[in-house]
Write a protein that holds these residues in place. Sequence first.
Motif, PDB file in Angstrom:
ATOM      1  N   VAL A   7     -25.316  -0.484  14.828  1.00  0.00           N
ATOM      2  CA  VAL A   7     -26.619   0.192  14.671  1.00  0.00           C
ATOM      3  C   VAL A   7     -27.712  -0.761  14.216  1.00  0.00           C
ATOM      4  O   VAL A   7     -28.897  -0.399  14.248  1.00  0.00           O
ATOM      5  CB  VAL A   7     -26.531   1.381  13.684  1.00  0.00           C
ATOM      6  CG1 VAL A   7     -25.549   2.424  14.182  1.00  0.00           C
ATOM      7  CG2 VAL A   7     -26.195   0.926  12.272  1.00  0.00           C
ATOM      8  N   ALA A   8     -27.359  -1.973  13.799  1.00  0.00           N
ATOM      9  CA  ALA A   8     -28.360  -2.927  13.339  1.00  0.00           C
ATOM     10  C   ALA A   8     -29.345  -3.255  14.456  1.00  0.00           C
ATOM     11  O   ALA A   8     -28.978  -3.356  15.629  1.00  0.00           O
ATOM     12  CB  ALA A   8     -27.684  -4.208  12.851  1.00  0.00           C
ATOM     13  N   GLU A   9     -30.602  -3.420  14.078  1.00  0.00           N
ATOM     14  CA  GLU A   9     -31.648  -3.754  15.045  1.00  0.00           C
ATOM     15  C   GLU A   9     -31.708  -5.266  15.228  1.00  0.00           C
ATOM     16  O   GLU A   9     -31.731  -6.026  14.266  1.00  0.00           O
ATOM     17  CB  GLU A   9     -33.000  -3.235  14.549  1.00  0.00           C
ATOM     18  CG  GLU A   9     -34.138  -3.458  15.526  1.00  0.00           C
ATOM     19  CD  GLU A   9     -35.481  -3.018  14.975  1.00  0.00           C
ATOM     20  OE1 GLU A   9     -36.388  -2.709  15.777  1.00  0.00           O
ATOM     21  OE2 GLU A   9     -35.630  -2.991  13.731  1.00  0.00           O
ATOM     22  N   TRP A  10     -31.772  -5.713  16.488  1.00  0.00           N
ATOM     23  CA  TRP A  10     -31.855  -7.138  16.781  1.00  0.00           C
ATOM     24  C   TRP A  10     -33.055  -7.462  17.685  1.00  0.00           C
ATOM     25  O   TRP A  10     -33.058  -8.468  18.376  1.00  0.00           O
ATOM     26  CB  TRP A  10     -30.574  -7.631  17.439  1.00  0.00           C
ATOM     27  CG  TRP A  10     -29.669  -8.368  16.501  1.00  0.00           C
ATOM     28  CD1 TRP A  10     -29.876  -9.600  15.953  1.00  0.00           C
ATOM     29  CD2 TRP A  10     -28.404  -7.929  15.983  1.00  0.00           C
ATOM     30  NE1 TRP A  10     -28.830  -9.956  15.137  1.00  0.00           N
ATOM     31  CE2 TRP A  10     -27.907  -8.952  15.126  1.00  0.00           C
ATOM     32  CE3 TRP A  10     -27.636  -6.788  16.174  1.00  0.00           C
ATOM     33  CZ2 TRP A  10     -26.689  -8.855  14.476  1.00  0.00           C
ATOM     34  CZ3 TRP A  10     -26.429  -6.683  15.513  1.00  0.00           C
ATOM     35  CH2 TRP A  10     -25.969  -7.716  14.672  1.00  0.00           C
ATOM     36  N   GLY A  11     -34.046  -6.615  17.663  1.00  0.00           N
ATOM     37  CA  GLY A  11     -35.232  -6.829  18.490  1.00  0.00           C
ATOM     38  C   GLY A  11     -35.764  -5.493  18.969  1.00  0.00           C
ATOM     39  O   GLY A  11     -35.166  -4.438  18.734  1.00  0.00           O
ATOM     40  N   GLU A  12     -36.915  -5.521  19.640  1.00  0.00           N
ATOM     41  CA  GLU A  12     -37.523  -4.291  20.137  1.00  0.00           C
ATOM     42  C   GLU A  12     -36.581  -3.583  21.110  1.00  0.00           C
ATOM     43  O   GLU A  12     -36.291  -4.087  22.191  1.00  0.00           O
ATOM     44  CB  GLU A  12     -38.842  -4.604  20.842  1.00  0.00           C
ATOM     45  CG  GLU A  12     -39.960  -5.033  19.915  1.00  0.00           C
ATOM     46  CD  GLU A  12     -40.572  -3.872  19.156  1.00  0.00           C
ATOM     47  OE1 GLU A  12     -40.149  -2.716  19.407  1.00  0.00           O
ATOM     48  OE2 GLU A  12     -41.457  -4.101  18.326  1.00  0.00           O
ATOM     49  N   GLY A  13     -36.078  -2.416  20.696  1.00  0.00           N
ATOM     50  CA  GLY A  13     -35.216  -1.632  21.561  1.00  0.00           C
ATOM     51  C   GLY A  13     -33.823  -2.191  21.736  1.00  0.00           C
ATOM     52  O   GLY A  13     -33.078  -1.729  22.604  1.00  0.00           O
ATOM     53  N   ILE A  14     -33.432  -3.173  20.924  1.00  0.00           N
ATOM     54  CA  ILE A  14     -32.110  -3.796  21.029  1.00  0.00           C
ATOM     55  C   ILE A  14     -31.318  -3.463  19.767  1.00  0.00           C
ATOM     56  O   ILE A  14     -31.676  -3.895  18.663  1.00  0.00           O
ATOM     57  CB  ILE A  14     -32.210  -5.321  21.191  1.00  0.00           C
ATOM     58  CG1 ILE A  14     -33.035  -5.664  22.421  1.00  0.00           C
ATOM     59  CG2 ILE A  14     -30.821  -5.951  21.296  1.00  0.00           C
ATOM     60  CD1 ILE A  14     -33.401  -7.131  22.524  1.00  0.00           C
ATOM     61  N   GLU A  40     -23.317  -5.917  20.609  1.00  0.00           N
ATOM     62  CA  GLU A  40     -23.014  -6.123  22.029  1.00  0.00           C
ATOM     63  C   GLU A  40     -24.301  -6.296  22.839  1.00  0.00           C
ATOM     64  O   GLU A  40     -24.419  -7.232  23.643  1.00  0.00           O
ATOM     65  CB  GLU A  40     -22.189  -4.961  22.575  1.00  0.00           C
ATOM     66  CG  GLU A  40     -21.740  -5.127  24.008  1.00  0.00           C
ATOM     67  CD  GLU A  40     -20.645  -6.176  24.194  1.00  0.00           C
ATOM     68  OE1 GLU A  40     -20.361  -6.545  25.351  1.00  0.00           O
ATOM     69  OE2 GLU A  40     -20.076  -6.638  23.176  1.00  0.00           O
ATOM     70  N   ALA A  41     -25.257  -5.400  22.618  1.00  0.00           N
ATOM     71  CA  ALA A  41     -26.532  -5.511  23.331  1.00  0.00           C
ATOM     72  C   ALA A  41     -27.248  -6.805  22.961  1.00  0.00           C
ATOM     73  O   ALA A  41     -27.847  -7.468  23.815  1.00  0.00           O
ATOM     74  CB  ALA A  41     -27.410  -4.305  23.018  1.00  0.00           C
ATOM     75  N   ALA A  42     -27.189  -7.185  21.679  1.00  0.00           N
ATOM     76  CA  ALA A  42     -27.868  -8.406  21.230  1.00  0.00           C
ATOM     77  C   ALA A  42     -27.234  -9.650  21.844  1.00  0.00           C
ATOM     78  O   ALA A  42     -27.935 -10.557  22.313  1.00  0.00           O
ATOM     79  CB  ALA A  42     -27.822  -8.493  19.702  1.00  0.00           C
ATOM     80  N   ALA A  43     -25.905  -9.719  21.842  1.00  0.00           N
ATOM     81  CA  ALA A  43     -25.217 -10.890  22.398  1.00  0.00           C
ATOM     82  C   ALA A  43     -25.532 -11.055  23.881  1.00  0.00           C
ATOM     83  O   ALA A  43     -25.786 -12.169  24.360  1.00  0.00           O
ATOM     84  CB  ALA A  43     -23.702 -10.749  22.191  1.00  0.00           C
TER      85      ALA A  43
END
Length: 244
Positions: free
Chosen positions: A169-176, A180-183
């Motif tokens: 659930v951590a945010e790694w950018g706008e809408g990311i 998994e999504a961040a990597a």
Amino acid sequence: MDIISEKREEGEMSAGRGSALRRAGRRLLRLGLFLLLLPYLLVFLYLVEFIHPVSTLMLRDLVFLRGYDRQWVEFEEIAPILVQSVMMSEDGQFCAHTGVDWVQMRGVVEDALEGEQTRGASTIPMQTVKNLYLWNGRSFVRKALEVPLAIAADFVWSKRRLMEIYLNVAEWGEGIYGIEAAARHYFGVPAAKLSRRQAALLAVALPNPIDRNAGKPGRGLRRLAAVIERRASQSRDYITCLYD
């Protein structure tokens, strides 16, 4: 008689308004209590491993029709070096405390009482419940809600489940959202295949994911990542609650 009747009607109307206000007050009180208790009920619901919680920021993005990218990944499918890097960057005592690092918290309170600028003392459990149930920004109201929720989450969930939820659930950018999504967004690899340097860059981006771009790090971010990379390589004694 007309005057008496009018006064009686006025009194009845006033009593009716007062009764309506009391009923509205009771409804608001019940609603407030429900909203306060709901996060604790969800803590128990999220014990179920096939349930994939969403954060308040994800819900905000849905409400404003922005959409978001989040691909849930199980804890076992996340590179251990990423877990180690996040722990060393965000909460080195994760395995030792019970949701709140009271030593750090006492320092923050003392700084606030002395009028000094406070430093961060949020543990991973505190950040997790903030992401799930609360809002961004510093305030004593949010912190007062966050602390007991973090203790409850740490007590109810295993450390592995807690870390799994946090990293998803951590945010790694706008809408990311989520590792998994961040990597895949920043490095084009799944979370299981992250390298040491990639893991460190993602970890140090967490405190300010909008301004810190793990895929295009500046000199300062690379320097921080190098520090976390060294710490992660020496973190074996700190991760015993996650890996046997």
